[in-house]
Write a protein that holds these residues in place. Structure first.
Motif, mmCIF file in Angstrom:
data_model
loop_
_atom_site.group_PDB
_atom_site.id
_atom_site.type_symbol
_atom_site.label_atom_id
_atom_site.label_comp_id
_atom_site.label_asym_id
_atom_site.label_seq_id
_atom_site.Cartn_x
_atom_site.Cartn_y
_atom_site.Cartn_z
ATOM 1 N N UNK A 1 37.859 4.125 60.462
ATOM 2 C CA UNK A 1 38.315 4.934 59.328
ATOM 3 C C UNK A 1 37.142 5.692 58.695
ATOM 4 N N UNK A 2 37.316 7.001 58.535
ATOM 5 C CA UNK A 2 36.266 7.823 57.930
ATOM 6 C C UNK A 2 36.303 7.768 56.401
ATOM 7 N N UNK A 3 37.495 7.642 55.828
ATOM 8 C CA UNK A 3 37.654 7.569 54.374
ATOM 9 C C UNK A 3 37.562 6.099 53.957
ATOM 10 N N UNK A 4 36.403 5.683 53.486
ATOM 11 C CA UNK A 4 36.171 4.271 53.196
ATOM 12 C C UNK A 4 37.053 3.741 52.072
ATOM 13 N N UNK A 5 37.563 4.616 51.240
ATOM 14 C CA UNK A 5 38.445 4.158 50.161
ATOM 15 C C UNK A 5 39.765 3.600 50.698
ATOM 16 N N UNK A 6 40.097 3.934 51.934
ATOM 17 C CA UNK A 6 41.332 3.430 52.542
ATOM 18 C C UNK A 6 41.175 2.013 53.087
ATOM 19 N N UNK A 7 39.940 1.530 53.123
ATOM 20 C CA UNK A 7 39.691 0.201 53.683
ATOM 21 C C UNK A 7 39.800 -0.834 52.571
ATOM 22 N N UNK A 8 40.924 -1.506 52.539
ATOM 23 C CA UNK A 8 41.188 -2.574 51.595
ATOM 24 C C UNK A 8 41.633 -3.806 52.380
ATOM 25 N N UNK A 9 41.859 -4.902 51.690
ATOM 26 C CA UNK A 9 42.314 -6.130 52.342
ATOM 27 C C UNK A 9 43.799 -6.329 52.084
ATOM 28 N N UNK A 10 44.546 -6.496 53.163
ATOM 29 C CA UNK A 10 45.964 -6.813 53.039
ATOM 30 C C UNK A 10 46.084 -8.329 53.006
ATOM 31 N N UNK A 11 46.094 -8.881 51.794
ATOM 32 C CA UNK A 11 46.054 -10.332 51.658
ATOM 33 C C UNK A 11 47.319 -11.029 52.163
ATOM 34 N N UNK A 12 48.509 -10.438 52.041
ATOM 35 C CA UNK A 12 49.668 -11.095 52.659
ATOM 36 C C UNK A 12 49.511 -11.272 54.170
ATOM 37 N N UNK A 72 32.044 -1.509 55.144
ATOM 38 C CA UNK A 72 32.934 -1.481 53.982
ATOM 39 C C UNK A 72 33.889 -2.663 54.004
ATOM 40 N N UNK A 73 34.409 -2.986 55.196
ATOM 41 C CA UNK A 73 35.285 -4.152 55.325
ATOM 42 C C UNK A 73 34.541 -5.424 54.946
ATOM 43 N N UNK A 74 33.299 -5.537 55.376
ATOM 44 C CA UNK A 74 32.484 -6.702 55.031
ATOM 45 C C UNK A 74 32.343 -6.841 53.520
ATOM 46 N N UNK A 75 32.077 -5.750 52.836
ATOM 47 C CA UNK A 75 31.936 -5.799 51.381
ATOM 48 C C UNK A 75 33.213 -6.316 50.721
ATOM 49 N N UNK A 76 34.349 -5.865 51.208
ATOM 50 C CA UNK A 76 35.617 -6.315 50.646
ATOM 51 C C UNK A 76 35.850 -7.799 50.915
ATOM 52 N N UNK A 77 35.538 -8.237 52.115
ATOM 53 C CA UNK A 77 35.694 -9.657 52.454
ATOM 54 C C UNK A 77 34.752 -10.527 51.633
ATOM 55 N N UNK A 78 33.532 -10.069 51.458
ATOM 56 C CA UNK A 78 32.544 -10.830 50.703
ATOM 57 C C UNK A 78 33.005 -11.020 49.256
ATOM 58 N N UNK A 79 33.596 -9.987 48.692
ATOM 59 C CA UNK A 79 34.048 -10.058 47.302
ATOM 60 C C UNK A 79 35.224 -11.012 47.127
ATOM 61 N N UNK A 80 35.959 -11.279 48.201
ATOM 62 C CA UNK A 80 37.158 -12.118 48.115
ATOM 63 C C UNK A 80 37.030 -13.429 48.892
ATOM 64 N N UNK A 81 35.829 -13.735 49.355
ATOM 65 C CA UNK A 81 35.632 -14.859 50.271
ATOM 66 C C UNK A 81 36.030 -16.200 49.659
ATOM 67 N N UNK A 82 35.725 -16.405 48.400
ATOM 68 C CA UNK A 82 36.007 -17.704 47.780
ATOM 69 C C UNK A 82 37.517 -17.973 47.744
ATOM 70 N N UNK A 83 38.281 -16.990 47.327
ATOM 71 C CA UNK A 83 39.733 -17.163 47.261
ATOM 72 C C UNK A 83 40.329 -17.318 48.658
ATOM 73 N N UNK A 84 39.803 -16.585 49.616
ATOM 74 C CA UNK A 84 40.319 -16.666 50.981
ATOM 75 C C UNK A 84 40.024 -18.024 51.596
#
Length: 372
Positions: free
Chosen positions: A265-276, A344-356
């Motif tokens: 993905x070129x638009x990094x803002x589209x990279x989020x985590x689908x938690x479900x 970018x995906x790594x940053x998102x995972x790192x921010x949510x790692x504890x809950x995951x």
């Protein structure tokens, strides 16, 4: 026409009734070239694959691994009352009895039965799909868990050794063969920021409680075939099956499943985590894998989920610096775009790692209660 030249030569050497003239490119793999072939008689069609022997340098040992794994899996499927011809890949032998053929120009080829009425996804959209993917890879690991470590040939040495991947990156930086190092300093800063914690699996004091097991080593979601009801049917792409830590497989699956966009993905803002999708994958995976996982392995799973996007970013960045010599690319800068997306995906995972990680532990506790 060059492909047909090879296919016309190769097909008669396999014990098949494939129509060489019906070939068409198949799949979206980065490494090998795969072709679909129609069957001239009744029965399954075929997949013919040209093995990238510059990457898989020992084709004979690679093939022995695949034979060993598919035969083991087929026996397990039969014992569970399943259909080994639809739930496990089937290699087609050559007329000489081998399971690969080398053509007149030195290319290596193998053939499989094509598993019809199946589908795969590059991008997962539904929790049911994620759940089935988790179940497929968990079951795959469980069925192979009684193969002792050390029996498989290491087809790509240090494949998931991040220290090795970082050495490759540093070597690429020092050579700067394509003159690109000066343009990737922000990406190199991210590499350095995360380098130390990512070496967890290479620290003996951290992993002495983790067993090495026979794992898939390339658990992208599109390596699971689903039936028309989106139920897992078969795990494919078995050439990297060898020893490793189960967290590697878990991490690569999470990397490709819960990203809300594509690997490049070129638009990094589209990279989020689908938690479900994460929750669903964990449920499906632990439904099968909880039968054999140790407590230490369960605690390591989130480590793998952080490591794999980091490692893949390092590999993409290294190839970009080297001039795009490993992965197939569609445009200039493709590998750099892939690397940025993985960071970018790594940053998102790192921010949510504890809950995951809490989700993993809670789900495992439920399966433990059910088992005991």
């Amino acid at each position: 026409m060059q492909s047909f030249k090879y296919i016309a030569e190769v097909v008669p050497h396999f014990k098949c009734t494939a129509d060489a003239g019906s070939y068409k490119p198949y799949g979206s793999g980065h490494i090998n070239d795969t072709f679909f072939l129609k069957n001239l008689a009744e029965g399954s069609d075929y997949l013919l694959q040209r093995i990238n022997h510059h990457i898989f340098t020992n084709v004979e040992k690679l093939t022995e691994n695949m034979q060993k794994v598919t035969e083991h899996l087929k026996l397990k499927v039969i014992s569970n009352g399943g259909d080994p011809m639809t739930e496990v890949m089937t290699l087609i032998p050559t007329n000489s009895g081998k399971y690969f053929y080398q053509d007149s120009d030195g290319n290596y080829w193998r053939m499989f039965f094509f598993l019809g009425n199946t589908k795969s996804y590059d991008l997962v959209k539904l929790p049911k799909q994620a759940y089935e993917g988790g179940k497929a890879f968990g079951k795959f690991q469980a069925m192979l868990s009684d193969i002792p470590a050390g029996e498989m040939f290491e087809v790509i040495p240090d494949f998931h050794n991040i220290q090795h991947r970082l050495r490759q990156l540093n070597d690429a930086i020092s050579k700067d063969m394509a003159g690109r190092v000066s343009s990737v300093k922000p990406e190199l800063d991210i590499v350095r920021k995360y380098a130390e914690p990512m070496q967890y699996f290479q620290q003996p004091d951290k992993v002495n409680a983790l067993p090495k097991r026979v794992i898939h080593n390339d658990t992208k979601f599109n390596n699971v075939l689903l039936n028309q009801n989106d139920e897992a049917q078969c795990v494919i792409d078995l050439e990297t099956v060898m020893d490793g830590y189960v967290a590697y497989d878990f991490g690569d699956a999470i990397r490709t499943i819960i990203n809300t966009s594509t690997e490049d993905e070129a638009d990094l803002s589209k990279i989020q985590l689908n938690m479900p999708l994460f929750d669903a994958y964990v449920q499906g995976y632990l439904r099968e894998a909880s039968k054999f996982l140790t407590d230490a392995e369960v605690r390591s799973l989130m480590k793998g989920a952080l490591l794999l996007p980091y490692m893949q970013a390092v590999r993409f960045l290294t190839d970009h610096i080297n001039g795009d010599v490993y992965f197939k690319t569609k445009f200039e800068g493709h590998n750099l775009q892939r690397a940025r997306a993985q960071f970018q995906l790594l940053k998102m995972l790192d921010a949510n790692a504890e809950a995951m990680n809490a989700t993993i532990l809670n789900e495992m506790a439920g399966y433990k209660t059910a088992h005991y």
